[in-house]
Design an enzyme around this catalytic site. Structure first.
Site, short mmCIF file in Angstrom:
data_model
loop_
_atom_site.label_atom_id
_atom_site.label_comp_id
_atom_site.label_asym_id
_atom_site.label_seq_id
_atom_site.Cartn_x
_atom_site.Cartn_y
_atom_site.Cartn_z
N VAL A 145 0.95 -1.17 0.12
CA VAL A 145 0.07 -0.15 -0.01
C VAL A 145 1.00 1.26 0.02
O VAL A 145 2.07 1.30 0.63
CB VAL A 145 -0.85 0.11 1.18
CG1 VAL A 145 -1.86 1.39 1.25
CG2 VAL A 145 -1.81 -1.29 1.42
N CYS A 146 0.54 2.31 -0.84
CA CYS A 146 1.13 3.62 -0.80
C CYS A 146 2.82 3.35 -1.00
O CYS A 146 3.16 2.41 -2.00
CB CYS A 146 0.88 4.09 0.64
SG CYS A 146 1.09 6.13 0.73
N SER A 147 3.71 3.94 -0.39
CA SER A 147 5.00 3.83 -0.46
C SER A 147 5.76 2.62 -0.26
O SER A 147 6.74 2.18 -0.48
CB SER A 147 5.72 4.98 0.32
OG SER A 147 5.56 5.12 1.68
N SER A 192 1.60 3.48 -6.66
CA SER A 192 2.17 3.94 -5.12
C SER A 192 1.06 5.23 -4.91
O SER A 192 0.41 5.65 -5.88
CB SER A 192 3.41 4.22 -4.92
OG SER A 192 4.00 4.50 -3.88
#
Lengths: 207, 207
Positions: free
Chosen positions: B99-101, B119
């Site tokens: 998830v995300c970075s 991202s």
């Protein structure tokens, strides 16, 4: 703005962490997790412990209280330490809020009498038992009381609260920061139109 | 299905807890939070500690790994204990996710080379630096690698993963259980159409 989130055994993690993330990302806002005593509190799945860093006595006058729900709600509704903290804090809060069955905890503390509120679709119609008037909406604002429907609705509630407490642009900035541009793979999940078998299976997971 | 979520200092709580809640609510699925050593790990706001109940060595072969993002990502990308656990676990996983970075952590572990991924909108275009091909979607599935856009996108990712790993109806049941029928008060938050000033302010909150 100082937000206090009380934790109790068998709370549902996303009820707390959804709105926590919205509010803790907001400039000038801080959030403290509280409990009867500081220390880890285990969630409803038994697989996540989140740490309360303060006791109820440590945080008597937060600006906002935000009560999560979860299968632990019935026990929380009989937890006098929690209820008396809510009751006393509520007298001075700017906002008193809940997610999912957390509204029943607010109700048990006596702060929902005659107020509009909501809860998880599975038991929101029982809100009158704690004195509240059930409104079938995802987020219900009645004066300083803001309640959310089930679990994930806490994110929408926190954005609504944030806009009320600050302004729409601040809420939109936080929403963009957490990239809340929701896209559930099969569309929404309206409990009122879901097939009965799916409703029953879903309720089996949250009870 | 056993899911392992590694925690590292300054992770973003919702990155982990959104998909955690989806997957931990699923019958037959369990989730373990892992870290270099068991114990509390503090998030990016400094106000939430979540407990890792197992070390990396304790959970060498989970079925699923799910790496959250957060401002701690650059340090995590240089954390050899974390990276070597990801590298070794990935060889045997059914699904490797982020998830995300968190996708940059997967990339630093070397498992995204030539793979499609996404991202957070603020830095997704830098994914080629870790060998990945950036796809501008909220959830990207490339074989057994499933990556999500920023923070809240983990919920949509987990539902997508769940449908792939089981079936659509199971994902819909969990979605209904957590009442994920999203209704952001001001509509979506498309980073590609947001005003520049809002984008800049939002990036200031997550960096």
């Amino acid at each position: 703005m100082h937000v206090a989130i009380p934790l109790y055994p068998r709370f549902t993690a996303l009820d707390a962490v959804g709105p926590y993330t919205v509010l803790a990302f907001t400039p000038g806002w801080s959030v403290t997790f509280v409990a009867a005593a500081p220390g880890p509190v285990t969630d409803d799945r038994g697989s996540l412990a989140m740490t309360a860093t303060a006791s109820f006595e440590d945080v008597p006058r937060p600006d906002v209280i935000l009560v999560p729900g979860g299968p632990g709600t019935p026990a929380a509704m009989a937890d006098e330490a929690l209820l008396s903290w809510i009751r006393a804090a509520h007298e001075h809060t700017r906002w008193t809020t809940s997610v999912c069955s957390g509204s029943f905890v607010l109700g048990a503390a006596g702060v929902l009498t005659g107020r509009k509120a909501t809860s998880h679709w599975g038991w929101a119609d029982q809100l009158p038992a704690v004195g509240a008037l059930h409104v079938k909406e995802r987020v219900v604002v009645d004066g300083k009381i803001v309640t959310a429907a089930g679990v994930s609705a806490g994110i929408d509630m926190a954005l609504t609260l944030l806009a009320e407490a600050t302004d729409e642009e601040t809420a939109r900035i936080v929403q963009l920061a957490i990239e809340y541009d929701p896209l559930p793979p099969f569309g929404g999940a309206d409990p009122h139109t879901a097939p009965a078998a799916r409703r029953e299976a879903a309720l089996g997971l949250v009870s």
